[in-house]
Each structure stands twice: as structure tokens, then as C-alpha cells.
Scaffold this active site. Structure first.
Site, mmCIF file in Angstrom:
data_model
loop_
_atom_site.group_PDB
_atom_site.id
_atom_site.type_symbol
_atom_site.label_atom_id
_atom_site.label_comp_id
_atom_site.label_asym_id
_atom_site.label_seq_id
_atom_site.Cartn_x
_atom_site.Cartn_y
_atom_site.Cartn_z
ATOM 1 N N GLU A 113 0.849 -1.197 0.000
ATOM 2 C CA GLU A 113 0.000 0.000 0.000
ATOM 3 C C GLU A 113 0.884 1.246 0.000
ATOM 4 O OE1 GLU A 113 -2.427 1.558 -0.733
ATOM 5 O OE2 GLU A 113 -4.018 1.565 0.755
ATOM 6 N N ASP A 114 0.370 2.317 -0.588
ATOM 7 C CA ASP A 114 1.156 3.555 -0.631
ATOM 8 C C ASP A 114 1.278 4.201 0.748
ATOM 9 O OD1 ASP A 114 -1.541 4.269 -0.536
ATOM 10 O OD2 ASP A 114 -1.479 5.592 -2.275
ATOM 11 N N ASP A 117 -3.177 5.743 6.506
ATOM 12 C CA ASP A 117 -3.646 7.011 7.053
ATOM 13 C C ASP A 117 -4.558 6.681 8.235
ATOM 14 O OD1 ASP A 117 -3.941 9.821 6.985
ATOM 15 O OD2 ASP A 117 -5.730 9.691 5.740
ATOM 16 N N PHE A 166 -0.585 16.338 3.831
ATOM 17 C CA PHE A 166 -1.046 15.674 2.621
ATOM 18 C C PHE A 166 0.104 15.577 1.627
ATOM 19 C CE2 PHE A 166 -3.257 14.923 -1.318
ATOM 20 C CZ PHE A 166 -4.212 14.004 -0.918
ATOM 21 N N ARG A 179 0.665 11.847 -9.505
ATOM 22 C CA ARG A 179 1.157 10.487 -9.277
ATOM 23 C C ARG A 179 2.523 10.272 -9.932
ATOM 24 N NH1 ARG A 179 -3.024 7.311 -7.207
ATOM 25 N NH2 ARG A 179 -5.114 7.700 -8.004
#
Ligand code: IMP
Ligand code: MG
Length: 205
Positions: A113-114, A117, A166, A179
């Protein structure tokens, strides 16, 4: 899941002139850390075939780089989810939009997963995967924002712990943009974006 400067979003969505990005993790650091994670993963599962499951779309570059640094037998697959809610508010409800191509039963699965959060997405994915009876189930997250966590989910392999900001780049997006950036950077939105985007750092885990 979003920039905090919501009030200052440009009224014209095509007007991106008030967005500013400050590099948080340069490409060389990403590369070096991913090499370390790959080594650790292989050490933990010596001689075992590994099945990487990438979460679309944010994890594509991370998975591509990680997979190529792990020696031995590696296969991979992708899954996609979306969370209900708009760009600025996640309701925490997650929905599967693309399932895996093949069964994970009996496999040593690493979910890639990136970013972790709130942890809602990963909690949902782990509950699905667990039911499918993998031999082992582990999580590799490039980034971790522990301040935002509302679940007990943790990653077994974390690239960088980052402050509650963010971020975009290296697969991570804001409204599908950014991206393709080679580095991970902090996105700030608003008229004084450049001035506001001051330095905080990421920690190697
Ligand atoms: P969670 O379910 O709240 O853990 O959110 C996970 C997903 O939200 C990630 O896979 C990302 O797609 C997205 N996300 C969370 N934080 C960020 C960020 O800082 N930048 C870009 N996307 C983010
Ligand atoms: Mg994602």
C-alpha cells in the site's frame, strides 16, 4: 486524507496555480529504503515464494520497485478499492472496485500500500484476505501517518513515518494528479501556498 486548506481551494478546478509542492522524500531516499525493505522481507521468508498484492493505484510504483528488489520467486496481483465520500471527507466506508485475478489460499501474501492514514482501507482489505486463508498475511506500506490512525492496523514493513500532512508523488495523487512525480512531496493549496509550505521531515522506520 486531504489537504487541510480546504477553504482556499481554487473555484476553478482546472486552475492549479495555487498549489505548491515541497519535496519531503527525494527519489534517492525512496530507492535506498525500498532496497532495505525488500531485503528484510526476503530475510523473513527465506526460500518462500512471495505474492505481492498492490492496492491500486497509489501503490503501483512502490510495488514495481519493491518486487524488483526482492530476490527469488515473486508473483503479484492488484486490487482496487474506493472509499465513499468526496475528495475532502472520507466516510470510512470502503468498497471493493476490482478484485484479485487469482486465489491467495496457501500463499505468503504481502499487501503493498502507498500510505496508511486512518487505517480503514487496510482494515477492510485484511478482513477480506484473512477469510481467503493465505499461509501468511503481511502489510508493507511505503508511508505511515500514525497521527491519523483510527484503527488498530499496523504495517509489518514501513518505509517512512511522516507528519500529518497531505503528500503526493511516487504514485500518490491529489484528484488523480501528481502520481507521476519522482519524489514524495507535501502539497499545499491556497494563495500563500509557497510561503506556507515549510519544512518538516520524514523519519526512516
Ligand atoms: P486510509 O483508509 O485512511 O488509511 O487511507 C488510505 C488511502 O487514502 C491511501 O491508500 C491513499 O490512497 C489515501 N491517502 C491518505 N493519505 C493520503 C495523502 O497524504 N496523500 C494522498 N493520498 C492519501
Ligand atoms: Mg491508496
Amino acid at each position: 486524507m486531504t489537504p487541510t486548506q480546504k477553504k482556499e481551494l481554487p473555484t476553478n478546478p482546472a486552475d492549479h496555480t495555487h498549489e505548491s509542492i515541497r519535496v519531503l522524500i527525494p527519489r534517492e531516499r525512496l530507492k535506498k529504503r525500498i532496497r532495505e525493505l525488500a531485503k528484510k522481507i526476503r530475510k523473513d521468508f527465506q526460500g518462500e515464494p512471495l505474492h505481492l498484492v498492490g492496492v491500486l493505484k497509489g501503490a503501483v510504483f512502490f510495488l514495481a520497485d519493491l518486487a524488483r528488489q526482492i530476490p527469488g520467486e515473486v508473483s503479484f496481483d492488484f486490487i482496487a478499492v474506493s472509499s465513499y465520500g468526496d475528495r475532502t471527507h472520507s466516510s470510512g466506508q470502503v468498497r471493493l472496485t476490482r478484485d484479485l485475478d487469482s486465489s491467495i489460499e496457501g500463499k505468503t501474501v504481502i499487501v503493498v500500500e502507498d500510505i496508511l492514514d486512518t487505517g480503514m482501507t487496510m482494515q477492510y482489505l485484511l478482513s477480506i484476505f484473512q477469510q481467503r486463508k493465505p499461509k501468511h498475511l503481511r502489510v508493507a506500506a511505503l508511508l505511515d501517518k500514525p497521527d491519523r490512525r483510527v484503527t488498530a492496523v499496523q504495517a509489518d514493513y514501513v518505509g517512512f513515518r511522516i507528519p500529518n500532512e497531505f503528500v503526493v508523488g511516487y504514485g500518490l495523487d491529489y484528484a488523480e494528479r501528481y502520481r507521476n512525480l519522482l519524489d514524495v512531496g507535501v502539497l499545499t493549496i491556497g494563495k500563500a501556498a509557497k510561503k506556507k509550505n515549510r519544512k518538516k521531515s520524514a523519519t526512516d522506520v
